[in-house]
Design an enzyme around this catalytic site. Structure first.
Site, PDB file in Angstrom:
ATOM      1  N   THR A 184      -8.142  31.633 -17.563  1.00 36.55           N
ATOM      2  CA  THR A 184      -6.989  30.974 -16.958  1.00 36.55           C
ATOM      3  C   THR A 184      -7.320  30.334 -15.613  1.00 36.55           C
ATOM      4  O   THR A 184      -8.321  30.651 -14.980  1.00 36.55           O
ATOM      5  CB  THR A 184      -5.821  31.964 -16.779  1.00 36.55           C
ATOM      6  N   ASP A 185      -6.444  29.435 -15.199  1.00 36.99           N
ATOM      7  CA  ASP A 185      -6.603  28.757 -13.903  1.00 36.99           C
ATOM      8  C   ASP A 185      -5.629  29.352 -12.884  1.00 36.99           C
ATOM      9  O   ASP A 185      -4.961  30.356 -13.156  1.00 36.99           O
ATOM     10  CB  ASP A 185      -6.404  27.250 -14.063  1.00 36.99           C
ATOM     11  N   GLY A 186      -5.540  28.737 -11.734  1.00 34.53           N
ATOM     12  CA  GLY A 186      -4.675  29.227 -10.668  1.00 34.53           C
ATOM     13  C   GLY A 186      -3.204  29.240 -11.021  1.00 34.53           C
ATOM     14  O   GLY A 186      -2.421  29.969 -10.409  1.00 34.53           O
ATOM     15  N   ALA A 187      -2.809  28.456 -12.005  1.00 34.61           N
ATOM     16  CA  ALA A 187      -1.407  28.425 -12.441  1.00 34.61           C
ATOM     17  C   ALA A 187      -1.115  29.495 -13.488  1.00 34.61           C
ATOM     18  O   ALA A 187       0.018  29.621 -13.953  1.00 34.61           O
ATOM     19  CB  ALA A 187      -1.059  27.044 -12.990  1.00 34.61           C
ATOM     20  N   VAL A 193      -2.407  29.679 -16.578  1.00 36.55           N
ATOM     21  CA  VAL A 193      -2.505  29.205 -17.963  1.00 36.55           C
ATOM     22  C   VAL A 193      -3.972  28.955 -18.302  1.00 36.55           C
ATOM     23  O   VAL A 193      -4.818  28.802 -17.417  1.00 36.55           O
ATOM     24  CB  VAL A 193      -1.672  27.922 -18.198  1.00 36.55           C
TER      25      VAL A 193
END
Length: 138
Positions: free
Chosen positions: A15-18, A20
């Site tokens: 996942t990324d910083g958001a 997702v």
């Protein structure tokens, strides 16, 4: 048309910083499904690398996204083979939520067989043609 299904959990590292799944991780999951299918057919990428008489470079990849995935989600990656010929094949992927079957992404990769060291188009070895035909035409 036959389908190979690969199941995978989404990990935090995907996942990324958001929160997702980062876009490139979906292609990574597709490649994991491809390698898992090869393993189920007793076709070894390591053998290709160590013998070194042919290679299967990926010459095109595309992906369309429809919905996000999050850490902890269980995903299904369905792989089908299309546009197969003596020296090339395409892998079509659909990534969906395992529980709801919601479609998250569709991807496609194109692979071409080349002879080494010449790097010229070559026919796929017979075991590969058989495995591809089995998934292309069950």
């Amino acid at each position: 048309m036959g389908t190979f299904t690969y199941e995978r959990q989404v990990y935090l590292a995907d996942t990324d910083g958001a929160g997702v799944v980062y876009f490139n991780q979906f292609l990574q999951m597709c490649h994991e499904a491809y390698e898992s299918w090869l393993s189920s057919e007793h076709l070894s990428l390591q053998n290709i690398i160590s013998v070194g008489d042919f290679a299967l470079p990926l010459v095109h990849a595309s992906i369309d996204f429809f919905a996000p995935a999050h850490c902890g989600d269980r995903l299904l990656v369905n792989l089908t083979i299309t546009q197969a010929s003596a020296h090339r094949f395409c892998c079509d992927y659909e990534i969906s939520q395992a529980e709801s079957a919601q479609l998250l992404a569709r991807a496609q990769t194109h692979h071409v067989c080349i002879a080494l060291p010449e790097r010229k188009k070559a026919p796929l070895p017979q075991p590969w043609q058989t495995a591809i035909c089995d998934l292309d035409h069950p």
